[in-house]
Structure formats: structure tokens, C-alpha cells
Design a protein around this motif. Sequence first.
Motif, PDB file in Angstrom:
ATOM      1  N   GLY A 139       4.628   4.042   7.065  1.00 41.52           N
ATOM      2  CA  GLY A 139       3.343   4.465   6.712  1.00 41.52           C
ATOM      3  C   GLY A 139       2.368   3.289   6.283  1.00 41.52           C
ATOM      4  O   GLY A 139       1.421   3.378   5.881  1.00 41.52           O
ATOM      5  N   THR A 140       2.765   1.753   6.432  1.00 38.53           N
ATOM      6  CA  THR A 140       2.141   0.821   5.983  1.00 38.53           C
ATOM      7  C   THR A 140       0.911   0.621   6.724  1.00 38.53           C
ATOM      8  O   THR A 140       0.977   0.856   8.196  1.00 38.53           O
ATOM      9  N   ASP A 142       0.611  -1.283   0.143  1.00 42.79           N
ATOM     10  CA  ASP A 142      -0.039  -0.044   0.002  1.00 42.79           C
ATOM     11  C   ASP A 142       0.776   1.252  -0.050  1.00 42.79           C
ATOM     12  O   ASP A 142       0.344   2.238   0.148  1.00 42.79           O
ATOM     13  N   ARG A 143       1.840   1.267   0.018  1.00 41.34           N
ATOM     14  CA  ARG A 143       3.017   2.342  -0.353  1.00 41.34           C
ATOM     15  C   ARG A 143       3.917   2.090  -1.312  1.00 41.34           C
ATOM     16  O   ARG A 143       4.333   0.925  -1.954  1.00 41.34           O
ATOM     17  N   ARG A 175       7.042   4.659  -3.608  1.00 42.37           N
ATOM     18  CA  ARG A 175       8.299   5.369  -3.534  1.00 42.37           C
ATOM     19  C   ARG A 175       9.056   5.402  -4.719  1.00 42.37           C
ATOM     20  O   ARG A 175       9.719   4.358  -4.854  1.00 42.37           O
ATOM     21  N   VAL A 230      10.237   2.374   4.094  1.00 45.54           N
ATOM     22  CA  VAL A 230       9.318   3.200   3.495  1.00 45.54           C
ATOM     23  C   VAL A 230       8.451   4.040   4.542  1.00 45.54           C
ATOM     24  O   VAL A 230       8.220   5.393   4.575  1.00 45.54           O
ATOM     25  N   GLU A 257       7.590  -3.936   8.124  1.00 42.57           N
ATOM     26  CA  GLU A 257       7.465  -3.818   6.830  1.00 42.57           C
ATOM     27  C   GLU A 257       8.318  -4.545   6.150  1.00 42.57           C
ATOM     28  O   GLU A 257       9.371  -4.744   6.449  1.00 42.57           O
ATOM     29  N   ALA A 306       7.570   8.834  -0.225  1.00 38.50           N
ATOM     30  CA  ALA A 306       6.860   7.747  -0.280  1.00 38.50           C
ATOM     31  C   ALA A 306       5.318   8.524  -0.462  1.00 38.50           C
ATOM     32  O   ALA A 306       4.933   9.433   0.305  1.00 38.50           O
ATOM     33  N   GLY A 307       4.640   7.776  -0.929  1.00 38.85           N
ATOM     34  CA  GLY A 307       3.210   8.048  -0.927  1.00 38.85           C
ATOM     35  C   GLY A 307       2.435   6.749  -0.970  1.00 38.85           C
ATOM     36  O   GLY A 307       2.833   5.722  -1.182  1.00 38.85           O
ATOM     37  N   PRO A 308       1.015   6.852  -0.950  1.00 39.70           N
ATOM     38  CA  PRO A 308      -0.058   5.910  -1.004  1.00 39.70           C
ATOM     39  C   PRO A 308       0.267   5.136  -2.421  1.00 39.70           C
ATOM     40  O   PRO A 308       0.331   5.743  -3.466  1.00 39.70           O
ATOM     41  N   LEU A 309       0.099   3.848  -2.702  1.00 38.87           N
ATOM     42  CA  LEU A 309      -0.021   3.060  -3.763  1.00 38.87           C
ATOM     43  C   LEU A 309      -1.583   3.109  -4.239  1.00 38.87           C
ATOM     44  O   LEU A 309      -2.273   2.504  -3.540  1.00 38.87           O
TER      45      LEU A 309
END
Length: 611
Positions: free
Chosen positions: A289-290, A81-82, A84, A287, A261, A90-93
Motif C-alpha cells: 500500500g505504499t 506512509d504505512r 502496522r 506491508v 517497498e 496495516a494502515g496509513p501512517l
Amino acid sequence: MTEPRIDDLAQALADRARPAVGVWNRLEGRPRTTDFTRALRAEVRDALWMVTRQWQLGEFRGSDAGSPVTATYSVAACPPDRFRPHGAAAGPLPRDRPLETVAERRPLPFAFGTDPIGFDLRLAIGRRWMKLLGGSAVLGNLVFDFRGQYVKRYPIAPPDPAKDADAPRVAHPEVWATLQAVAGRRMDGYLLYRHIKDGGRASDGINDLLHLHYPALDALGEDLVAWFDGLIDQPAGDTTWDPRRLEHRFSVAAAAPDGGEKVLTAQEYPGGELDWHAFSVDPGTPVGGTAPPPPPLNRTVFPAPVRYQGMPLPRWWALEDGGTNFAAVAPDSTDLARLIFLEFALVYSNDWYQLPCDLPAGTVARVQGLAVTDVFGQRLWITPAGTGSDEDWQRWSMFTLDTIGTEDVPADTGLFLPPGVPKVADGPPLEEVSLVRDENANLVWGLERTVRLATGEGHRGSELAAAIQAHHLRLHPPAPPDDPLAPVAYQAMNSVPQNWIPFIPVHVPGDNRSIQLQRAAMPHVVGSLPPVQPRTALLREGLDLPQPRGYFVNEEEVPQSGTRITVAYNRARWRDGRVSVWLAAHRGTGRGEGSSGLAFDLLIDTPGPER
């Protein structure tokens, strides 16, 4: 010669006094009548002979266990779900489009410096805006007045044949005719789109006496931006394309079962087919934020033997399918993969079982445990075959990922199913660049074989370069030569076509041995004009920034065979039926070395009467 008579046969067999090797090539029926029914039965009346055949084929040898009855496994599967890009945040996938779209998409170029391009998209956005105006019931009878105002506010300026800067839009006849036809008659929709994206409103600069239609125009402007953003996918931030290495580099991350992660990095993705083998486990660059992982999948299933076409059948007198001829496979002594395949197909094929386990695409999975119950009631705990040290060269596994680095870490036995699509449709190339080595000139050339015209389609780079050069020579004709004093003249350097962009070798900063390739420029045939610049976005890296910067390529990225890069539109359909279109760059193998014909210190014939 007569064989000696054996009086005590049992003792002779026990002492192995007369060893012999029996060879049976074929056993077949021998009919003595016209009826083949009994002959095809292959009757055997000697049970001892059948037992002997079983012993001969090793059927009495002990095996490790009985056939499996049930198998219970636990699989931890988590979707990534991430996302980069390399060297970026990084951002959401996104989950509403394929991973190929997110990994390969690049921004659409609408200008090369001060030279506008992409008039196909500019006109398409303008037509869409006119349709939105015509379909609005709020604007009433002022639609035609608004249309004229937008054409004047966002015009398509006709190119000037007398200006050198407009040569790319004048030299080609089709481009010149198209721009002449739409100039002053159609609006530049991209200018309006860019104005709204930068914080403006669609009603800015539009005359409305009572100011009653401004809210409707602004709402239509938001619809226009949403339509174009959904038409072609473009990155909101940094792209994954690494211009120095000529490939895509990015990472995806998913939650691990232990609460951490798991980062998977594509270090050298050339574009095109994105599968699990493009990724490696990256333990050194988190990364963050998962989301928390979902609960594991626990299931009890019945194993089934692995079956494939042409495999040996387990029963006597059964004929295998003749569609697969293993005897026709002729591997070399060094062809280990083919030898292993044959050994599996002919020797150990009945030792393999398969367990059904359905996993959705776009998951990082790992088998946490596998217990097998055999026909004797014993439960066996099965461990992965690829366990051990990741650096162990004798470790063997399939469909597993390697780990970046040389540290002595445990091998990763997980399975990655990328959220991709099985097929991507490629459009015609809009740009094609071949990086070739020229040993005669000791240079690397960026040969622009296909360039993007101002109207949007790709065209042969050599033809457009010749047309632009001829237009410049018409604007700046060379001065007539004076009467030469000699039949020959000295020339320091000749010229090459304008679609040949030089890359010169330079030292890497701080290193006296490593070499990198720096983009350079050839002088224009018209001495008063600036040096020749590339006509492709691939080679214009850094030129269109507010503060232009140089472009460097690692020397190892241009082998002796060269390399080839294309830019084209790609199209794919996602699992929910949504169509994704994006502009992507793909890298392939070159066609060998090339020669530009560049030479120095030449003697050329001078024009004039023969002496």
C-alpha cells in the motif's frame, strides 16, 4: 668519552655509520631585550631547517588525492506512509502527529470489569456537554430542562458501602468523598460519548414535545465526540504493546527507489525515546500500500572541512582552543570507541569533509551516488564505507540499520530520520508495576506500586490494597475463635498484600523445557470472596474481555534485576504547533529481587489464655 672525529661527513651519512635520533620537545623564542616583539616572531633564517621539519612531519608523503573542489550527489528520499502494529493489519501512517504518539498510544480504561473508573474524564466529558448545551442558540430556553434530563439519563451512581464490589470506590476517603459530591448532581459524560460512538444519537431518550431540537442535539453530540477524540489520542484498532514481551512492536513502510517497498520494524521498543536505532530492515514481512516514491534529489555542493572544538590547527604557531583537553582522556586498552575517537581527533581530523544535505524529518533516504572533483580536475566515485555483507563482523558503519535475520544479504546503507519530536513531556505515573523474582517462594511477583484510583490519579498501591482489605474485613468480620486445644496451630499458607500478583512458571505448550510465566491469583483474606485481581491495566491483560483469558509473560523478560513498567500521559508539540496527548507505557530496569514473605506449612500462635 670523546666522540671519534668524522673526516668524510657525506660518506658517513650515506652509509649511516653514525645513526642518531633527534628529539625536539619545544621551540620557543629567547628574548635578550625587554622588547618581546622580535622574539614572538619565531624567525627562521635557515630554509633548509624548515624543509627538514616538513619532511620530519611527513608533509612530503603522497596523498590519495587533492582537496575536493565540488561534490555531486543523488539522494533518494521517501517518507514512510504505512504503519502496522505487530500481528495486526496495516494502515496509513498519520502525518499530523509524532511517530511516538502513533507507536505508544493505548486506549483509556474506563472500567475494570464491572467497576467503573476514570471519573475525572467522565466528569470532564459531562462538563463539556453542558457547555455545548449552554452555548447553543438553537435550544433556546429549554437548556436547563435538557441538562436535568441528561443528568438523569446518564447518572453517576453513588457507591454502596455495603457491597463488596464497591470497596475500591468506598475504601479510599478522597474517592468516596468525590463520588458522594457528584452523584446525582453531575452526568457521566462517558456514557453519552460511548452511546454516540456505538451508533446512537445524543437525542435518544430525551423528551422534546415538538421534536424540534433533536437535530441540534445530534449535531452537538458529534461535536462532543470530535472534541474528545482530538483531546487524547487513542488507537482505532490494535495497539503496538506486546504484553507477552512487555514492549512495543510495530513496522513502518516506505517506497523504495527500485519500485518496491522498504519495511522498517521496531522489534524491542520500550517506549520513551524513539530514534533510528530502534528500527531494523525487515525484508520478510511486506506491508503493502505504499505510495510511489518522489524523484531523487540531485545537487552539487562545495565540501567543507570538518571542524570541532579543540581540534589541531593546520598552521604552525597557532594555538588550539584549551577548552578541550585531549590529554585528559584516559581510555583503557579495551575501550575501542574512545581510542577510535582520539585517533580521529588527533591524527585524521584534517582528512574529513562534510557535504550539506538537508532532509526533512520523517524520510527514508539512501545516497545513490557521490562524485567528487579534486583540485587536479579528476572525478572520483565514492562508495559507502558500510557496503558488503550484512553479516560481515568486520564491516564498519555509522547511523545505518541492520537487517533482521541471518541470511547473507547485502548491508543496507540507507538513513532513516523518524518523524518524531526531540522532547516528550511525561506526566506523573498513573500505574507502576515492578516484576520481581522471589527465589524463596520460587515465583515472579507483579508488584503494583502505583495504581489508578477511580477518580483518575495514581496512588500508592500498598495503601489502597490495605484500605480495601480493611473494608472487606469490616463487612465480613472473622468469627471469634473457639477455645483452642493447643497453644499453636497449623497454617498451610500465609497471605501477602493484595497488590502482589503472582506469576507462576509453567511449560510452553508443546515444549517440555521452555518456561513461561502465567498470571495466577492469591486467595482473598475473606474466604467467601473471589481471588484477588490486579488493579492495574498492565496486569489485567485478558481479564476484561467478554471471554476472559489467561496472561502469559516470556520468562526471559524478567531478569534477575527485574523490570519496571509505568503508564502515564505524554505530551508533545508537533511541527505545525498541534499538541498531542496520549497514554503510553514505558519499560525500564528493575531494582533487583524481592521477597513477598509467602510461606507454607507454618505453626502459628493461637489466641486465648496462656496455658
